[in-house]
Scaffold this active site. Structure first.
Site, PDB file in Angstrom:
ATOM      1  N   SER A 143     -20.593  71.711  -7.983  1.00 25.47           N
ATOM      2  CA  SER A 143     -20.976  71.618  -8.769  1.00 25.47           C
ATOM      3  C   SER A 143     -22.101  70.364  -9.170  1.00 25.47           C
ATOM      4  O   SER A 143     -22.506  70.187 -10.103  1.00 25.47           O
ATOM      5  CB  SER A 143     -19.726  71.593  -9.360  1.00 25.47           C
ATOM      6  OG  SER A 143     -18.731  72.384  -9.861  1.00 25.47           O
TER       7      SER A 143
ATOM      8  N   ASN B 145     -25.171  71.912 -15.166  1.00 26.68           N
ATOM      9  CA  ASN B 145     -24.334  70.505 -15.412  1.00 26.68           C
ATOM     10  C   ASN B 145     -24.545  69.262 -16.108  1.00 26.68           C
ATOM     11  O   ASN B 145     -23.583  68.440 -16.584  1.00 26.68           O
ATOM     12  CB  ASN B 145     -22.990  70.634 -14.339  1.00 26.68           C
ATOM     13  CG  ASN B 145     -22.725  70.788 -13.724  1.00 26.68           C
ATOM     14  OD1 ASN B 145     -21.603  71.620 -15.070  1.00 26.68           O
ATOM     15  ND2 ASN B 145     -21.696  72.079 -12.554  1.00 26.68           N
TER      16      ASN B 145
HETATM   17  N1  CAA Z   1     -11.791  86.038 -15.683  1.00 22.30           N
HETATM   18  C1  CAA Z   1     -12.299  87.699 -15.766  1.00 22.30           C
HETATM   19  N2  CAA Z   1     -12.539  88.288 -17.110  1.00 22.30           N
HETATM   20  C2  CAA Z   1     -12.533  87.369 -18.097  1.00 22.30           C
HETATM   21  C3  CAA Z   1     -11.979  86.003 -18.387  1.00 22.30           C
HETATM   22  C4  CAA Z   1     -11.679  85.812 -16.613  1.00 22.30           C
HETATM   23  N3  CAA Z   1     -10.738  84.522 -16.394  1.00 22.30           N
HETATM   24  N4  CAA Z   1     -11.721  85.964 -19.479  1.00 22.30           N
HETATM   25  C5  CAA Z   1     -12.053  86.320 -20.507  1.00 22.30           C
HETATM   26  N5  CAA Z   1     -12.943  87.740 -19.958  1.00 22.30           N
HETATM   27  C6  CAA Z   1     -13.373  88.528 -19.744  1.00 22.30           C
HETATM   28  C7  CAA Z   1     -12.574  89.734 -20.876  1.00 22.30           C
HETATM   29  O1  CAA Z   1     -11.751  90.645 -20.038  1.00 22.30           O
HETATM   30  C8  CAA Z   1     -13.589  90.537 -21.724  1.00 22.30           C
HETATM   31  O2  CAA Z   1     -14.415  91.283 -21.143  1.00 22.30           O
HETATM   32  P1  CAA Z   1     -14.614  92.673 -21.869  1.00 22.30           P
HETATM   33  O3  CAA Z   1     -15.468  92.277 -22.438  1.00 22.30           O
HETATM   34  O4  CAA Z   1     -14.536  93.565 -20.449  1.00 22.30           O
HETATM   35  O5  CAA Z   1     -13.028  93.369 -22.021  1.00 22.30           O
HETATM   36  C9  CAA Z   1     -14.218  89.157 -21.537  1.00 22.30           C
HETATM   37  O6  CAA Z   1     -13.981  88.592 -20.864  1.00 22.30           O
HETATM   38  C10 CAA Z   1     -14.588  88.669 -23.163  1.00 22.30           C
HETATM   39  O7  CAA Z   1     -13.308  87.955 -23.184  1.00 22.30           O
HETATM   40  P2  CAA Z   1     -12.400  88.419 -24.489  1.00 22.30           P
HETATM   41  O8  CAA Z   1     -12.974  88.348 -25.317  1.00 22.30           O
HETATM   42  O9  CAA Z   1     -10.902  87.857 -24.134  1.00 22.30           O
HETATM   43  O10 CAA Z   1     -12.453  86.176 -25.065  1.00 22.30           O
HETATM   44  P3  CAA Z   1     -13.888  85.989 -25.117  1.00 22.30           P
HETATM   45  O11 CAA Z   1     -14.953  87.093 -26.301  1.00 22.30           O
HETATM   46  O12 CAA Z   1     -13.902  84.585 -26.225  1.00 22.30           O
HETATM   47  O13 CAA Z   1     -14.900  84.836 -23.968  1.00 22.30           O
HETATM   48  C11 CAA Z   1     -15.353  83.335 -22.496  1.00 22.30           C
HETATM   49  C12 CAA Z   1     -14.401  83.909 -23.400  1.00 22.30           C
HETATM   50  C13 CAA Z   1     -16.242  84.514 -21.836  1.00 22.30           C
HETATM   51  C14 CAA Z   1     -15.016  82.223 -21.488  1.00 22.30           C
HETATM   52  C15 CAA Z   1     -16.167  82.886 -23.756  1.00 22.30           C
HETATM   53  O14 CAA Z   1     -15.415  81.908 -24.293  1.00 22.30           O
HETATM   54  C16 CAA Z   1     -17.587  82.085 -22.951  1.00 22.30           C
HETATM   55  O15 CAA Z   1     -18.606  81.952 -22.791  1.00 22.30           O
HETATM   56  N6  CAA Z   1     -16.747  80.693 -23.023  1.00 22.30           N
HETATM   57  C17 CAA Z   1     -18.101  79.722 -22.500  1.00 22.30           C
HETATM   58  C18 CAA Z   1     -17.921  79.451 -21.664  1.00 22.30           C
HETATM   59  C19 CAA Z   1     -18.611  78.583 -20.094  1.00 22.30           C
HETATM   60  O16 CAA Z   1     -19.214  78.118 -20.881  1.00 22.30           O
HETATM   61  N7  CAA Z   1     -18.719  78.468 -18.478  1.00 22.30           N
HETATM   62  C20 CAA Z   1     -18.736  77.888 -18.234  1.00 22.30           C
HETATM   63  C21 CAA Z   1     -18.394  76.694 -17.547  1.00 22.30           C
HETATM   64  S1  CAA Z   1     -19.251  75.040 -16.547  1.00 22.30           S
HETATM   65  C22 CAA Z   1     -19.187  75.552 -14.813  1.00 22.30           C
HETATM   66  O17 CAA Z   1     -18.272  76.765 -14.965  1.00 22.30           O
HETATM   67  C23 CAA Z   1     -19.666  75.041 -13.908  1.00 22.30           C
HETATM   68  C24 CAA Z   1     -19.190  73.789 -13.510  1.00 22.30           C
HETATM   69  O18 CAA Z   1     -19.750  73.921 -12.217  1.00 22.30           O
HETATM   70  C25 CAA Z   1     -17.773  73.078 -13.895  1.00 22.30           C
END
Ligand code: CAA
Length: 517
Positions: A131, A202
Site C-alpha cells: 500500500s 492512499n
Molecule cells: N468480498 C466480496 N464481495 C463483497 C464484499 C467482500 N468483502 N463486500 C461486499 N461485496 C459485494 C457484495 O456481495 C455485493 O455484490 P453484488 O452486487 O454482486 O450482490 C456488492 O459487493 C455490494 O455489497 P453490499 O450491497 O453488501 O454492500 P454495499 O453496497 O454497502 O457496498 C462496499 C459495500 C463495496 C464495501 C462499499 O461500501 C464501498 O465501496 N466502500 C468503500 C470501500 C473502499 O473505499 N475501499 C478502498 C479502501 S482503501 C484500500 O483498500 C487500499 C489500501 O491500501 C488501504
C-alpha cells in the site's frame, strides 16, 4: 496489432499466478484471478492463516452464489483452479506472475522477494500489493528489477474496480503493459503511478481517515456523526471510521507511518487514538472491534474519545428565530421551517424558543450567537449536500455557550424537516467540509506536484474507494473559491499549514478556472 488484440496477447501470457500471503487482500486477489480462469497457487506457511484465507474465499463465492451471480458449478470450477502451497519453493516455480500480499513490513517483503526471485522462472513477473512501501527497494532484492512492479488492489478486492500499477525507474515498459492488460482482463481499470509512498489513492485517503479519527478523539463530533457526515454530506459509500475498520487499523497505521516518513507533514501524523486502538488489538472488522463493533452480542461500548454532543430529542419549538450568518440557503431554510408549521421570526424575539443561525462553514457561529444576546439558545444550522441538489444532511453547530436544551430542540426541528442531522463544535468547516475539503486540497497538491493528472486522481478515487465523484470534480462542483475560503479559515483557526490552500487551488479560485473541463 490493435490495442485490444495486443492487450489480450499480453494478458494471455499470465496463465498461472502465485499469491503469497492469504490475508484479506491475498484471499480477495486469489478469488479475482481464479474467477478470470487462471490457475492460482496460494502460498501461506501458517496453517491457521491458510485455513482462514481459504474460508474467506469460499464464503465470498458462496455469497455470490446466494445472490444468483454464480452457479454452484461455476463456483466449483473456480475453487478447482486454486491450489495451496506452504512454501514459496513449492508454489512459485510454475508461476508467470507472483503477487506478494503479506503485511506491510519492508523486511518481511524484502525477504520474500529475494526468495521468490530464486524460486521463479527468469521470465516471471514479480509484483507487490504493498500500500505504501518502496517497490524499488523490493526490486533491488531481485536479479530481475526490470520485471518487478506494484499491483495495488483495493479492499474488498473482488468488488473495487481500481488497480494501481506502479512502475519503478527500473521497471521495463513491457512488464507494465502486461500487468495493465491483465488488470483489464480481470474487469478492472489500471491507473499507472510512479513509485512514491502510497501512490495515488492512499496519500489522499489515509490523511482524511486519520483526520476523522482525530476529530473523534478531540470530541469534535461523535463517531456516528463523523461517519454520517461523509455519507450524507458527500455521498461517500462509507464513513471514514467504518472505512478504517474495513481497511484494518493496523494496516492504516503502517500506511500513515510510511507516508509520514516519505512525505512529512501533520496530515500523516497518526492520531494517538488510532495508535492506542491498534495497541489494544482493536484493529477493526477482522478483530470484531475497531471504531465500531462487529458481530458481537451485547451493547457496544463507546471507544475512548467518543464525546457526543447529541442530546436527547425534545419537542420542536413553536417559534424559531432565524438569523443569517453566511449561508445562502437562508430563504429556503425559512420556507422549509414555515412549511413545517413553525412560526419563523427574523430576530431573537423573546417568544422564540430557539435561535437558529443559518451558518456558512467559513464563519464562526459564536459571533452571531453573541450578537443575538441569547447565546445559550443559539444553534448554527448548515445544510450540506451536493450543490444545486436537495440538501440531505443538516449540520448543527454548537458553541461553547449553547445550552443542551437548545441542541435537543434543534434536533427535533431538523427531524421535523425530514433531515438527517449531525452535531459538531463551532470550528471552520463544521463537520462534513472540515473532513473533506482538506482532502480536496491534498488532491490539488498532487496535481501541483506533477504526480497525477486530475482525471487519473478522480478515476482512482471513484474506482478505488467508490466515491460518487472524484475530488477534483467535487472541487469544481463546490467551487474552488468556496473551498479555498473554508481552508483559509481552518488554517487561521488551527495554525496547521496542512490546511493552507495549495497555491494551485488559490490560482484556480482567483481565476474561476475549473480543474476538470
Ligand atoms: N468480498 C466480496 N464481495 C463483497 C464484499 C467482500 N468483502 N463486500 C461486499 N461485496 C459485494 C457484495 O456481495 C455485493 O455484490 P453484488 O452486487 O454482486 O450482490 C456488492 O459487493 C455490494 O455489497 P453490499 O450491497 O453488501 O454492500 P454495499 O453496497 O454497502 O457496498 C462496499 C459495500 C463495496 C464495501 C462499499 O461500501 C464501498 O465501496 N466502500 C468503500 C470501500 C473502499 O473505499 N475501499 C478502498 C479502501 S482503501 C484500500 O483498500 C487500499 C489500501 O491500501 C488501504
Amino acid at each position: 496489432m490493435s490495442a485490444v488484440a495486443s492487450d489480450s496477447a499480453a494478458s494471455a501470457q499470465i496463465r498461472e499466478v502465485a499469491v503469497v500471503g492469504l490475508g484479506i487482500m491475498g484471499a480477495g486477489i486469489a478469488e479475482v484471478l481464479a474467477r478470470s480462469g487462471r490457475a492460482v497457487v496460494v502460498i501461506e506457511a501458517n496453517h491457521d492463516f491458510l485455513a482462514r484465507g481459504l474460508a474467506r474465499l469460499h464464503s465470498s463465492l458462496d455469497k455470490a452464489v446466494a445472490r444468483g451471480r454464480l452457479t454452484h458449478a461455476e463456483k466449483a470450477l473456480i475453487v478447482a483452479r486454486v491450489r495451496a502451497a506452504d512454501s514459496i519453493a513449492a508454489g512459485a516455480a510454475g508461476a508467470d506472475l507472483v503477487i506478494e500480499a503479506v503485511p506491510e513490513r519492508l523486511d518481511l517483503k524484502r525477504a520474500i522477494f529475494a526468495e521468490v526471485d530464486q524460486a521463479c522462472r527468469a521470465d516471471a513477473i514479480l509484483a507487490s500489493n504493498t500500500s505504501s512501501l518502496s517497490v524499488t527497494a523490493l526490486a533491488a532484492c531481485t536479479r530481475r528489477p526490470d520485471r518487478v512492479a506494484g499491483l495495488h488492489f483495493f479492499n474488498p478486492a473482488p468488488v473495487m474496480k481500481l488497480v494501481e500499477v506502479i512502475s519503478t525507474v527500473l521497471t521495463a515498459p513491457g512488464a507494465v503493459q502486461t500487468l495493465s492488460a491483465l488488470v483489464r482482463d480481470l474487469g478492472k481499470t489500471p491507473v499507472g503511478a510512479g513509485d512514491r509512498a502510497g501512490f495515488v489513492v492512499n496519500p489522499l485517503l489515509l490523511p482524511y481517515l486519520n483526520h476523522a479519527a482525530g476529530l473523534l478523539e478531540t470530541g469534535h463530533a461523535s463517531r456516528e456523526d463523523i461517519d454520517k457526515a461523509a455519507t450524507g454530506g458527500f455521498g461517500l459509500p462509507m464513513g471514514p471510521l467504518a472505512l478504517l475498520d474495513l481497511i484494518g487499523l493496523d494496516t492504516s497505521l503502517s500506511i500513515l507511518e510510511a507516508l509520514r516518513a516519505e512525505l512529512g507533514g501533520s496530515r500523516y501524523q497518526p492520531t494517538p487514538l488510532l495508535r492506542r486502538l491498534v495497541e489494544a488489538g482493536l484493529t477493526g472488522r477482522k478483530a470484531g472491534r475497531g471504531f465500531h463493533e462487529y458481530g458481537t452480542a451485547g451493547a457496544a461500548a463507546a471507544p475512548a474519545g467518543d464525546m457526543s454532543h447529541n442530546a436527547a430529542p425534545g419537542p420542536p419549538p413553536a417559534t424559531v428565530a432565524l438569523i443569517e450568518n453566511g449561508d445562502t440557503a437562508l430563504a429556503d431554510l425559512g420556507n422549509a421551517l414555515a412549511a413545517a408549521g413553525l412560526n419563523v421570526v427574523p430576530h431573537p424575539a423573546p417568544e422564540a424558543g430557539l435561535v437558529v443561525v443559518a451558518a456558512g462553514p467559513g464563519r464562526r457561529v459564536l459571533d452571531a450567537a453573541l450578537a443575538s444576546g441569547r447565546p445559550a439558545d443559539v444553534v448554527g444550522l448548515h445544510l450540506a449536500g451536493r450543490p444545486g441538489a436537495k440538501p440531505e444532511l443538516a449540520e448543527l453547530i454548537v458553541t461553547h455557550l449553547t445550552a443542551p436544551g437548545a441542541v435537543a430542540a434543534a434536533g427535533a426541528l431538523t427531524a421535523e424537516l425530514g433531515l438527517d442531522a449531525v452535531t459538531s463544535r463551532d470550528r471552520p468547516g463544521f463537520l462534513a467540509a472540515a473532513m473533506i475539503y482538506p482532502q480536496l486540497n491534498d488532491a490539488v497538491r498532487m496535481v501541483e506536484d506533477g504526480y497525477a493528472t486530475p482525471a487519473d486522481i478522480d478515476t482512482a478515487m471513484v474506482l478505488g474507494c467508490g466515491y460518487p465523484r472524484g475530488p477534483l470534480q467535487m472541487l469544481d462542483d463546490i467551487g474552488p473559491a468556496t473551498v479555498r475560503d473554508v481552508l483559509s479559515a481552518m488554517h487561521a483557526c488551527t495554525g496547521d499549514p496542512a490546511f493552507a490552500p495549495a497555491p494551485l487551488l488559490a490560482e484556480h479560485a482567483a481565476s474561476g478556472t475549473p480543474f476538470r473541463s
